[in-house]
Write a protein that holds these residues in place. Structure first.
Motif, mmCIF file in Angstrom:
data_model
loop_
_atom_site.group_PDB
_atom_site.id
_atom_site.type_symbol
_atom_site.label_atom_id
_atom_site.label_comp_id
_atom_site.label_asym_id
_atom_site.label_seq_id
_atom_site.Cartn_x
_atom_site.Cartn_y
_atom_site.Cartn_z
ATOM 1 N N LEU A 265 -7.974 45.605 1.210
ATOM 2 C CA LEU A 265 -6.541 45.774 0.980
ATOM 3 C C LEU A 265 -6.210 47.207 0.601
ATOM 4 O O LEU A 265 -5.103 47.685 0.858
ATOM 5 N N ASP A 266 -7.170 47.912 -0.005
ATOM 6 C CA ASP A 266 -6.936 49.277 -0.468
ATOM 7 C C ASP A 266 -7.198 50.333 0.600
ATOM 8 O O ASP A 266 -6.635 51.413 0.562
ATOM 9 N N TYR A 267 -8.101 50.001 1.528
ATOM 10 C CA TYR A 267 -8.514 50.985 2.534
ATOM 11 C C TYR A 267 -8.424 50.377 3.926
ATOM 12 O O TYR A 267 -9.208 49.506 4.279
ATOM 13 N N GLY A 268 -7.514 50.870 4.718
ATOM 14 C CA GLY A 268 -7.342 50.366 6.071
ATOM 15 C C GLY A 268 -8.522 50.687 6.970
ATOM 16 O O GLY A 268 -8.704 50.070 8.013
ATOM 17 N N GLU A 269 -9.353 51.666 6.570
ATOM 18 C CA GLU A 269 -10.486 52.074 7.398
ATOM 19 C C GLU A 269 -11.618 51.049 7.382
ATOM 20 O O GLU A 269 -12.457 51.027 8.272
ATOM 21 N N ILE A 270 -11.661 50.219 6.369
ATOM 22 C CA ILE A 270 -12.754 49.255 6.233
ATOM 23 C C ILE A 270 -12.530 48.092 7.196
ATOM 24 O O ILE A 270 -11.449 47.512 7.244
ATOM 25 N N ASP A 271 -13.564 47.773 7.946
ATOM 26 C CA ASP A 271 -13.488 46.622 8.833
ATOM 27 C C ASP A 271 -13.622 45.337 8.030
ATOM 28 O O ASP A 271 -14.288 45.305 6.995
ATOM 29 N N LEU A 272 -13.023 44.277 8.537
ATOM 30 C CA LEU A 272 -13.090 42.990 7.854
ATOM 31 C C LEU A 272 -14.419 42.283 8.080
ATOM 32 O O LEU A 272 -14.739 41.332 7.375
ATOM 33 N N SER A 273 -15.171 42.722 9.054
ATOM 34 C CA SER A 273 -16.465 42.087 9.316
ATOM 35 C C SER A 273 -17.492 43.158 9.642
ATOM 36 O O SER A 273 -17.155 44.316 9.822
ATOM 37 N N ASN A 274 -18.725 42.718 9.731
ATOM 38 C CA ASN A 274 -19.780 43.652 10.106
ATOM 39 C C ASN A 274 -20.168 43.463 11.570
ATOM 40 O O ASN A 274 -21.262 43.829 11.976
ATOM 41 N N ASN A 275 -19.266 42.896 12.363
ATOM 42 C CA ASN A 275 -19.556 42.628 13.772
ATOM 43 C C ASN A 275 -19.965 43.887 14.533
ATOM 44 O O ASN A 275 -20.874 43.843 15.359
ATOM 45 N N ALA A 276 -19.304 45.008 14.276
ATOM 46 C CA ALA A 276 -19.648 46.244 14.988
ATOM 47 C C ALA A 276 -21.068 46.675 14.649
ATOM 48 O O ALA A 276 -21.837 47.063 15.535
ATOM 49 N N SER A 277 -21.444 46.575 13.389
ATOM 50 C CA SER A 277 -22.808 46.932 12.992
ATOM 51 C C SER A 277 -23.820 45.992 13.628
ATOM 52 O O SER A 277 -24.868 46.424 14.103
ATOM 53 N N GLU A 278 -23.501 44.718 13.630
ATOM 54 C CA GLU A 278 -24.398 43.732 14.246
ATOM 55 C C GLU A 278 -24.566 44.023 15.737
ATOM 56 O O GLU A 278 -25.670 43.965 16.268
ATOM 57 N N ARG A 279 -23.476 44.345 16.392
ATOM 58 C CA ARG A 279 -23.521 44.643 17.822
ATOM 59 C C ARG A 279 -24.370 45.889 18.086
ATOM 60 O O ARG A 279 -25.140 45.945 19.040
ATOM 61 N N ASN A 280 -24.236 46.898 17.223
ATOM 62 C CA ASN A 280 -25.006 48.123 17.390
ATOM 63 C C ASN A 280 -26.499 47.892 17.195
ATOM 64 O O ASN A 280 -27.320 48.554 17.816
ATOM 65 N N MET A 281 -26.858 46.960 16.344
ATOM 66 C CA MET A 281 -28.267 46.685 16.086
ATOM 67 C C MET A 281 -28.903 45.851 17.193
ATOM 68 O O MET A 281 -30.115 45.763 17.289
ATOM 69 N N LYS A 282 -28.078 45.264 18.037
ATOM 70 C CA LYS A 282 -28.592 44.397 19.094
ATOM 71 C C LYS A 282 -29.581 45.145 19.991
ATOM 72 O O LYS A 282 -30.608 44.600 20.388
ATOM 73 N N THR A 283 -29.292 46.400 20.301
ATOM 74 C CA THR A 283 -30.181 47.208 21.124
ATOM 75 C C THR A 283 -31.562 47.276 20.489
ATOM 76 O O THR A 283 -32.578 47.127 21.169
#
Length: 148
Positions: A51-69
């Motif tokens: 709620l304080d920082y719009g830059e923070i994602d609500l999930s870690n989906n992007a990180s999970e996707r990046n680790m898939k490789t």
């Protein structure tokens, strides 16, 4: 700023209702729901940060996707000949994913990085090294570069 405002308008009410429910629900502390609520309440500060920082994602989906490789290739790396080889691989994968996260083509970034670092003095200054970090690189899409 747009993401921050949208969260204040829509998400804030939802999160407040969620915490109110967590505080009022009557459950056994050792049951699965009780454990889940205790865990959520332990993460209250972290969840409220969105709620304080719009830059923070609500999930870690992007990180999970990046680790898939990395996960897909792990069978190939099980046969590393040494722990140092595994560490080197981890460093390269981190550099590649960080370049991607900063909108850079990983191959171009690594080629550029190797050229820049090779001409730096043996004891380079922090400023010289920081200039090589992916988030400090001015990105010009290769399609535009090809027009020049």
């Amino acid at each position: 700023m747009e993401r921050f405002n949208k969260r204040q308008q829509e998400l804030k009410t939802l999160i407040e209702r969620f915490w109110k429910w967590c505080d009022q629900v009557d459950t056994l502390p050792k049951g699965q729901l009780g454990k889940a609520i205790a865990y959520a309440q332990g993460q209250r500060t972290a969840l409220n940060r969105v709620l304080d920082y719009g830059e923070i994602d609500l999930s870690n989906n992007a990180s999970e996707r990046n680790m898939k490789t990395y996960v897909i290739g792990r069978k190939n790396w099980l046969f590393s000949t040494s722990p140092k080889g595994a560490v080197a691989n981890t460093i390269w994968m981190t550099m590649i994913e960080t370049a991607k996260a900063n909108g850079l083509d990983p191959v171009e970034y690594l080629e550029d990085l190797l050229q820049k670092v090779s001409v730096l003095p043996t004891f380079a200054k922090n400023e010289q090294l920081e200039a090589c970090l992916p988030w400090n690189i001015v990105h010009i899409p290769s399609a535009i570069q090809n027009l020049a």
